[in-house]
Enzyme design. Structure first.
Site, short mmCIF file in Angstrom:
data_model
loop_
_atom_site.label_atom_id
_atom_site.label_comp_id
_atom_site.label_asym_id
_atom_site.label_seq_id
_atom_site.Cartn_x
_atom_site.Cartn_y
_atom_site.Cartn_z
N ASP A 112 -74.06 21.75 5.87
CA ASP A 112 -73.81 20.37 5.47
C ASP A 112 -72.97 20.32 4.20
O ASP A 112 -73.20 21.08 3.26
CB ASP A 112 -75.18 19.71 5.20
CG ASP A 112 -75.09 18.21 5.00
OD1 ASP A 112 -74.67 17.52 5.94
OD2 ASP A 112 -75.45 17.72 3.91
N GLU A 122 -69.15 21.77 7.56
CA GLU A 122 -68.65 20.40 7.44
C GLU A 122 -67.74 20.36 6.22
O GLU A 122 -68.21 20.35 5.08
CB GLU A 122 -69.82 19.42 7.25
CG GLU A 122 -69.34 17.99 7.22
CD GLU A 122 -70.37 17.00 6.67
OE1 GLU A 122 -70.28 15.81 7.02
OE2 GLU A 122 -71.24 17.39 5.87
C1 NOJ Z 1 -73.38 14.95 5.91
C2 NOJ Z 1 -74.25 14.53 7.04
O1 NOJ Z 1 -73.52 14.61 8.23
C3 NOJ Z 1 -74.71 13.12 6.73
O2 NOJ Z 1 -75.39 12.56 7.81
C4 NOJ Z 1 -75.55 13.13 5.48
O3 NOJ Z 1 -75.87 11.81 5.10
C5 NOJ Z 1 -74.81 13.80 4.32
N1 NOJ Z 1 -74.16 15.00 4.70
C6 NOJ Z 1 -75.76 14.14 3.20
O4 NOJ Z 1 -76.57 15.22 3.58
#
Ligand code: NOJ
Length: 557
Positions: A205, A248
């Site tokens: 993440d 990500e």
């Molecule tokens: C990215 C995630 O995809 C999202 O859903 C989340 O709110 C944020 N990171 C914080 O963890």
């Protein structure tokens, strides 16, 4: 194809399927999906052709950010099941040739995490330095806010602590300080723990936020955060040589490229292609693939041992942050003209089918693109049956409705009262009555069977996952034409972004006499001229996957 490649580097031709256990299948009637439910429904995914499950956070959480706010990185949310259930699930997946990865959310914890509770209580706490504190917020405290609708600063004053703490996301998600070696060590332990339980890697993440150390006063101890990512990857692969990090990273291409590491690909195994995804929507809005082509031409090649991750939708809003204001307006006008479809002007809280007016030909063309574009395709649960969103749900939850299994109440997801469900069921034209797994299994023309076909063909074409690709020039502006080649094999993919029929004339170099192409989706063959010219029609929103057949080739079509 070399056999070692398929196993050791399995992720290159993987089909990744992302799901949230709590909205997948509920077995105990409490309105929330559970791990046993996923285990019971795992054959749906095996039949679909999924090879890697990505589990969204299943850890203990106060659930103020759909589980991305964690209170125990080693735990399993008891509402979802136990460690035992999870190991059973991983075993069942392995039996079906599927690997399991999970979200690794270590940029921050929940403010309810015992580490933060201890850290805020005393400056002497061993966890105080696990977070990032300041007596005064820096001047640029309001720069780079991710959720501007909810937050106005990256720094929050904490009464108990008597200091401000950094939170790049919601204020209830204090950032961990990775400049602190103890934090880095703990993250390694977390990885080791889940690998030992059988996970094959992680969707990491918010990677750039995780590596960001600007706010940390100890940043000097960590000269280059990429060294840390490199260490993490090395550790991961020491424990499990086949494990992956799917990151990500939503940055401009040249910056994202740095997260793959050097030429050996020693940082993230895969990075999502956020730009390609956004340009795909712009291209769809214009009924011409030119913008996508431009993006792909600018997209840096990942190292040999790395790959882009491609996707059409995910669990967040469809972010349009890499488009210009005018481009964004075009996409909004085409796919989300009403204000409540948009999320604070930065994206769309919608799923694909309703954005396309549920036009089946166009929808199928987009998924055909997903499986032919260079990169590992990642599906979000429900995409295989064409689920829609429920705009009555809050913010991003609009796209997080319960999975639609049958026409039964709650779409067969749960026997609980509708007001107890973990998400709002889709209503209207795309409700479970009209869109569900059971009906589509029996309908040979369903979207589900279309996606199964795409997955089968994708898995049979190493050209698409392993090969080099070339975007082919031709005269029809509405058609995207791509040649993928690998070890003597070649596949040409044609996709028409318009509702008008088109025809392309392609020059296929070095094909020779007696060459034909066979469409892997229909079985239909066409001749290629002796000089390599191929003229081929592409219907309205049509797609063709043309395998090049030389006279002595022995493919099954
Ligand atoms: C990215 C995630 O995809 C999202 O859903 C989340 O709110 C944020 N990171 C914080 O963890």
């Amino acid at each position: 194809m070399r056999l070692t490649e398929t196993a050791d580097v399995w992720w290159k031709n993987a089909v990744v399927y992302c799901l949230d256990i709590e909205t997948f299948f509920d077995t105990d009637g409490d309105g929330r999906g559970d791990i046993r439910g996923l285990s019971q429904r795992i054959d749906h995914l095996a039949e679909l052709g999924v090879t890697c499950l990505w589990l969204m956070p299943f850890y203990p959480t106060p659930d103020r950010d759909d589980g991305y706010d964690i209170t125990d990185f080693y735990g399993v949310d008891s509402r979802l099941g136990t460690h035992g259930d999870l190991v059973e699930l991983i075993t069942l997946a392995q039996d079906r040739g599927m690997r399991v990865i999970a979200d690794l959310v270590v940029n921050h914890t929940s403010d309810q995490h015992p580490w933060f509770q201890s850290a805020r209580a005393s400056r002497e706490s061993p966890y105080r330095d696990w977070y990032v504190w300041r007596d005064e917020p820096p001047e640029d405290a309001d720069k780079g806010i991710v959720f501007p609708d909810q937050e106005d600063s990256l720094w929050q004053y904490d009464e108990q602590a008597g200091q401000y703490y950094l939170h790049q996301f919601y204020k209830h998600q204090p950032d961990l300080d990775i400049a602190n070696p103890e934090v880095r060590e703990e993250i390694t332990r977390i990885l080791g723990f889940w690998l030992q339980l059988g996970l094959s890697g992680f969707r990491v993440d918010a990677v750039p936020f995780l590596l960001e150390t600007k706010g940390s006063l100890d940043a000097a101890d960590l000269p280059d955060p990429h060294d840390y990512l490199r260490d993490l990857r090395a550790f991961l692969n020491r424990r499990n040589g086949q494990a992956v990090l799917l990151g990500e990273v939503n940055l401009p291409y040249k910056d994202t490229r740095t997260f793959f590491g050097d030429e050996d690909g020693d940082e993230l195994t895969m990075c999502f292609d956020f730009i390609g995804m956004q340009k795909l929507y712009l291209s769809l809005a214009r009924s011409e693939p030119a913008e996508l082509v431009k993006a792909l031409r600018e997209r840096p090649d990942p190292p040999e041992e790395a790959q882009w991750g491609t996707f059409v939708r995910n669990h967040d809003e469809l972010t349009l942050d890499k488009l210009t204001e005018d481009e964004k307006k075009e996409v909004f006008a085409a796919f989300g003209p009403e204000e409540d479809m948009q999320l604070y002007g930065r994206g769309l809280r919608r799923r694909l089918p309703p954005m396309l007016g549920n036009d089946q030909a166009r929808l199928r063309m987009v998924y055909s693109m997903l499986f032919t574009l260079p990169g590992t395709p990642v599906l979000f649960y429900g995409e295989e049956i064409g689920m829609g969103e429920n705009l009555a749900a809050d913010g991003r939850n609009a796209v997080r409705s319960p999975m639609q299994w049958t026409r039964d109440p709650n779409g067969g997801f749960s026997t609980a009262d509708p007001d107890q469900l973990a998400g709002l069921v889709v209503e209207g034209e795309l409700s479970p009555e009209h869109v569900n797994v059971a009906d589509q299994r029996r309908d040979p023309d369903s979207l589900l069977n279309w996606i199964k076909l795409l997955i089968q063909r994708y898995r049979e074409c190493p050209e698409l996952s392993w090969g080099k690709y070339t975007i082919l020039e031709h005269e029809s502006p509405t058609v995207y034409a791509q040649l993928s080649e690998y070890e003597g094999g070649a596949v040409v993919a044609l996709h028409n972004f318009s509702d008008e029929p088109a025809e392309v004339t392609l020059a296929l170099a070095g094909t020779g006499v007696g060459v034909r192409v066979a469409d892997l989706l229909t079985g239909k063959t066409s001749e290629v001229d002796n000089d390599g010219t191929l003229r081929h029609p592409v219907g309205p929103y049509g797609c063709c996957w043309l395998r090049v057949l030389r006279p002595d080739d022995r493919y099954i079509i």
